[in-house]
Design a protein around this motif. Sequence first.
Motif, PDB file in Angstrom:
ATOM      1  N   ASP A  23       0.835  -1.209   0.000  1.00  0.00           N
ATOM      2  CA  ASP A  23       0.000   0.000   0.000  1.00  0.00           C
ATOM      3  C   ASP A  23       0.868   1.258   0.000  1.00  0.00           C
ATOM      4  OD1 ASP A  23      -2.256  -1.567   0.018  1.00  0.00           O
ATOM      5  OD2 ASP A  23      -2.536  -1.456   2.193  1.00  0.00           O
ATOM      6  N   LEU A  59       2.603   1.717  -3.501  1.00  0.00           N
ATOM      7  CA  LEU A  59       1.672   2.208  -4.516  1.00  0.00           C
ATOM      8  C   LEU A  59       1.364   3.689  -4.292  1.00  0.00           C
ATOM      9  CD1 LEU A  59      -0.839  -0.796  -4.780  1.00  0.00           C
ATOM     10  CD2 LEU A  59       0.904  -0.100  -6.444  1.00  0.00           C
ATOM     11  N   ARG A  88       2.494   7.225  -6.647  1.00  0.00           N
ATOM     12  CA  ARG A  88       1.575   8.313  -7.020  1.00  0.00           C
ATOM     13  C   ARG A  88       1.939   9.633  -6.353  1.00  0.00           C
ATOM     14  NH1 ARG A  88      -2.157   4.241  -5.505  1.00  0.00           N
ATOM     15  NH2 ARG A  88      -2.648   5.492  -3.662  1.00  0.00           N
TER      16      ARG A  88
END
Length: 321
Positions: A69, A72, A76
């Motif tokens: 998590d 990722l 971004r």
Amino acid sequence: MSAVVAVGRRVLIALLTIVLASLFVFLAVQALPGDVARQLLGQDATPEAVAALRETLGLDQNVWARYADWLLGAVRGDFGESLVSGAPVGPTLLTAFGNSLLIAVPAVLVGITVALFLGVVAGVRRGRAADTTISMTALVLMSVPEFMTATVLVLLFAILFPVLPAVVLRGPEATPAELLPSIVLPAVVLTLAMAAYVVRSMRSSTIDVMSREFVVTAELKGLSPLQVVRRHVLPSAILPVLDVVALNVAWLLGGVVVVENVFNYPGMGKLMIESVHNRDLPMIEAIAVVSAAVYVLCNLTADMTALALDPRLRTRRRRSA
């Protein structure tokens, strides 16, 4: 191996290095002793409150799920929220990194340019007065810690001759325009610290290249000393120095802890000290990964520059054309 394959291989290695560095940093931070949730709530917090905060922070999940998590989100640009302020980590880190750039970029531009020039002069005039002066000055600067150089500059230009501010009085909320008067002394300290290593490396590389056959041949052809240095010595001598330059640039852009702390400068180095003190884990992870990425990108840039400047590579390209 063609140039395209070489470039692609180095890019893949750089990306893999950043991912592995992020994994190492994440696991190292997670392995720190103590319970973050209990530290945030205090020792008097009830087990129910601690369990609720752990669930909110995602600490009740499997470590690999948390890393996935987090990774990722990092891709971004979302590094989570600060455990201290509750604000998003990304904008805070971006501001600190921008502040570090204000002192790092002038140091890089001035320091590298002057250091390469002085290193070539010392190498070409080996054993003469210019070489002795440049080499001794570089050796002294390499021997003196950054905080000592910073202290001397503060005593001279902020106390004895008060022309520059000694420290930054405003915190991270200061704008670049407000920081400009305060960047001079930190930038000078970084320039001196970085240039000393580059000078020594460039001098050694220049001396080595000056003894090679193609340089002797160029001199026998009647080329002037300036032409020999510019056309033959400099392109070859600078190649081994690129790694030293990359390391120093990464050291600067990654946030110089000691210098920023001395001048109370709101850059990445000072932010890291505060985050470690407050055990702000998301901020620590983000700073470490960004620093690793800067280090990898600087080395990748040095490799690409070496490929572009390597005479043997240019020869292979001409032959294949």
